[in-house]
Structures are given as structure tokens and as C-alpha cells.
Motif scaffolding. Structure first.
Motif, PDB file in Angstrom:
ATOM      1  N   MET A  69      34.538  33.989  40.481  1.00 47.89           N
ATOM      2  CA  MET A  69      34.807  34.668  39.212  1.00 47.89           C
ATOM      3  C   MET A  69      34.158  33.839  38.102  1.00 47.89           C
ATOM      4  SD  MET A  69      38.236  36.086  37.237  1.00 47.89           S
ATOM      5  CE  MET A  69      39.266  34.692  37.517  1.00 47.89           C
TER       6      MET A  69
ATOM      7  N   ALA B  53      34.214  38.918  40.274  1.00 50.95           N
ATOM      8  CA  ALA B  53      34.943  39.254  39.049  1.00 50.95           C
ATOM      9  C   ALA B  53      34.357  38.497  37.870  1.00 50.95           C
ATOM     10  CB  ALA B  53      36.421  38.920  39.189  1.00 50.95           C
TER      11      ALA B  53
ATOM     12  N   LYS C 104      43.519  39.025  35.981  1.00 55.83           N
ATOM     13  CA  LYS C 104      42.798  39.479  37.174  1.00 55.83           C
ATOM     14  C   LYS C 104      43.161  38.697  38.435  1.00 55.83           C
ATOM     15  CE  LYS C 104      38.812  41.415  34.814  1.00 55.83           C
ATOM     16  NZ  LYS C 104      37.371  41.554  34.792  1.00 55.83           N
TER      17      LYS C 104
END
Length: 134
Positions: A6, A32, A43
């Protein structure tokens, strides 16, 4: 093995540069992105297989240091600071490590480093692989 990453950075162009950098590394996959620490925290529950977070410090809403205060309770992912203000040995780099950052790499030319891959790519790749145990 492919490791899930991410990217957390408020600069959309920097997220694009990091995404491009990750695409050129076959062992890392961008899963992400977030524009600030709060968005990233929100998230995390949906990313149980997250291996690595590349995290900026200076962001609106929630900065990277505040994110670190919460993230270690919510994810097993390793966290690498990737910021123009976390020069190795700087007070902010030390604070990030104190709060749980597993690695620190400086952006080579400021907040939006278009030259990330050419100037810091080898170091960032080495740090990322070391953090995930590759």
C-alpha cells in the motif's frame, strides 16, 4: 513470491511514480493507495494480506507519524517511511523509527520526486526486500 504493497502519500503524482516503480519490480504488487494516514487506516481491515506500506510523513488530515501510532495495532505489514523529510539520521527519521517504522528511505528530490527510480530505486528495492524477508 509476490508481496502486497500500500502506498500512502498525499501527492497524486508521487503515488503515480511509486506505482510505476513497483510495476517494474516483479516481486511487489500495488494493492492499495491512500492520500493520508486516516484513509490508510480505514483501508487496513480490508487488506489482511498486506505485506508492506510505503508511507509519507507530511500529509493533511493525518500525517505519517500519527498513522504509525495506530497502524502497528491494526496490521502486521512492515512500514517503510518514504519521505523528503526523513533523511537518514534526522530527528524525524528517529521519531518514525521510535513509533514503529521498520525502514526509512528519503525521496531524492523533494515532495514529488520524479527521479525516484533513477536516484533511489536500488536503495528502496533493497530496503523493501529486506523488510519483507525476500
Amino acid at each position: 513470491m509476490v508481496y502486497n504493497v500500500m502506498v500512502v502519500d498525499d501527492a497524486a503524482m508521487m503515488r503515480l511514480y511509486i506505482s510505476s516503480f513497483l510495476k517494474s519490480r516483479k516481486d511487489f504488487k500495488l494493492v492499495a493507495q491512500a492520500a493520508n494516514g486516516q484513509e490508510a487506516l480505514d483501508k487496513l481491515p480490508d487488506l489482511p494480506d498486506l505485506d508492506l506500506i510505503l508511507l509519507d510523513i507530511e500529509m493533511p488530515v493525518m500525517d505519517g507519524l500519527e498513522f504509525l501510532r495506530h497502524a502497528k495495532l491494526k496490521t502486521r505489514a512492515k512500514i517503510c517511511m518514504l519521505s523528503s523529510v526523513t533523511v537518514q539520521g534526522s530527528p524525524l527519521a528517529a521519531k518514525a523509527r521510535e513509533l514503529g517504522a521498520d525502514g526509512v528511505v528519503s525521496k531524492p528530490s523533494g515532495t514529488v520526486s520524479h527521479d525516484l527510480e533513477e536516484k533511489t530505486g536500488d536503495e528502496l528495492t533493497r530496503v523493501m526486500r529486506a523488510l519483507v524477508g525476500a
